[in-house]
Design a protein around this motif. Sequence first.
Motif, PDB file in Angstrom:
ATOM      1  N   THR A 211       0.844  -1.200   0.000  1.00  8.61           N
ATOM      2  CA  THR A 211       0.000   0.000   0.000  1.00  8.61           C
ATOM      3  C   THR A 211       0.876   1.246   0.000  1.00  8.61           C
TER       4      THR A 211
ATOM      5  N   THR B 119      -1.197   2.272  -5.354  1.00  8.21           N
ATOM      6  CA  THR B 119      -1.823   1.112  -4.723  1.00  8.21           C
ATOM      7  C   THR B 119      -2.499   1.559  -3.433  1.00  8.21           C
ATOM      8  N   PRO B 120      -3.812   1.832  -3.500  1.00  8.33           N
ATOM      9  CA  PRO B 120      -4.489   2.391  -2.331  1.00  8.33           C
ATOM     10  C   PRO B 120      -5.021   1.333  -1.379  1.00  8.33           C
ATOM     11  N   TYR B 121      -5.313   1.788  -0.185  1.00 15.04           N
ATOM     12  CA  TYR B 121      -6.090   1.018   0.792  1.00 15.04           C
ATOM     13  C   TYR B 121      -7.142   1.965   1.336  1.00 15.04           C
ATOM     14  N   ALA B 122      -8.399   1.550   1.328  1.00 17.26           N
ATOM     15  CA  ALA B 122      -9.498   2.413   1.751  1.00 17.26           C
ATOM     16  C   ALA B 122     -10.119   1.919   3.048  1.00 17.26           C
TER      17      ALA B 122
ATOM     18  N   LEU C  69     -16.080   2.219  -4.756  1.00 15.46           N
ATOM     19  CA  LEU C  69     -14.636   2.009  -4.828  1.00 15.46           C
ATOM     20  C   LEU C  69     -14.279   0.707  -5.528  1.00 15.46           C
ATOM     21  N   VAL C  70     -15.072  -0.331  -5.310  1.00 14.80           N
ATOM     22  CA  VAL C  70     -14.779  -1.625  -5.916  1.00 14.80           C
ATOM     23  C   VAL C  70     -15.253  -1.679  -7.368  1.00 14.80           C
TER      24      VAL C  70
ATOM     25  N   ARG D 167     -14.126   2.309  -9.137  1.00 18.27           N
ATOM     26  CA  ARG D 167     -12.730   2.752  -9.036  1.00 18.27           C
ATOM     27  C   ARG D 167     -11.735   1.615  -9.210  1.00 18.27           C
TER      28      ARG D 167
ATOM     29  N   LEU E 292     -10.877  -0.915  -7.095  1.00 16.66           N
ATOM     30  CA  LEU E 292     -10.146  -1.465  -5.956  1.00 16.66           C
ATOM     31  C   LEU E 292     -10.580  -2.906  -5.724  1.00 16.66           C
ATOM     32  N   HIS E 293      -9.636  -3.741  -5.323  1.00 19.96           N
ATOM     33  CA  HIS E 293      -9.985  -5.102  -4.943  1.00 19.96           C
ATOM     34  C   HIS E 293     -10.686  -5.067  -3.591  1.00 19.96           C
TER      35      HIS E 293
ATOM     36  N   GLN F 277      -8.793  -4.497  -0.552  1.00 25.13           N
ATOM     37  CA  GLN F 277      -8.218  -3.169  -0.361  1.00 25.13           C
ATOM     38  C   GLN F 277      -9.189  -2.214   0.333  1.00 25.13           C
ATOM     39  N   VAL F 278     -10.350  -2.697   0.697  1.00 25.17           N
ATOM     40  CA  VAL F 278     -11.373  -1.840   1.299  1.00 25.17           C
ATOM     41  C   VAL F 278     -11.857  -2.444   2.615  1.00 25.17           C
TER      42      VAL F 278
END
Length: 285
Positions: free
Chosen positions: A151, A230-233, A249-250, A253, A255-256, A259-260
Amino acid sequence: MTTRTPDPVAVQFRFYEAHVVRSRRLTPSMVRVTFGGEQLATFAGGGRDQSLSLFLPHPGQSAPVVPIHSGEDWFSEWRAIDPGERAVMRSYTVREQRRAQAEVDIDFALHGDTGPASRWAGRVRPGDRVVMLGPAVEDNRGVCFRPPPGTDHVLMAADETALPAVGAILAWLPAGMRARVWIEVPDVADIQDLPSAATAEVRWLVRGTTPPGSGLLVEAVRGARMPAGTPYAWIAGESASVRTLRRHLVAERGLHRRQVTFAGYWRLGASNDDLQAEALSAAAV
């Protein structure tokens, strides 16, 4: 490499008897209560959004009624106590911990006398007694903010009910980490200073006369440009808004799901007592 086996849930938490040391009004809608007591010297908070169960007395009681010596079956024994006598149980985030002083801070969102916890926090006095069910080990399941390896930046979205967790997470983030944060609050006077070693961009969304849970937070995140990388939400607040943001977000956007992290702290149209009754019913199944 040695792989550590996580401690069983039964040994991750224990009861702590504590008392109010002091309280301080942070903003018009939030008060910080500092708890102390010898037992808190072994309170093993893991930082970030470390949660605990706080047991409060009913008006007229000198201490909360909790079967603190009942071992793993405490929940069943607590449920068996008359609801008018057993302690009020609510979940909160540790805002800050000072182990050397055996102190733990919890921030309470105030909304008058509409609930027993808000009523208690609005009238709290030094010496008032509480019981906490909190971590006995630092690596415990009460910590949900867990960025995956790799991340490079963090996204956070929350309303005022999750503001203490946001503050604690920002205080935990290391230097060099980027963070982009959206926080919805009732009034401009509710904006707080949130120190962090990370490079944090915090956007405050002042709700004003707009009803809570009406989508202000959702629209702000939807309309934002997201940084590459590489984000983490981490999302917390009103349940429907949280679910909507997670889907955004998934699905939109990219994101896996891993990652949320998301948590519904409250639900529009339901009181804390309603939600607790639902949880008790689910636990009985």
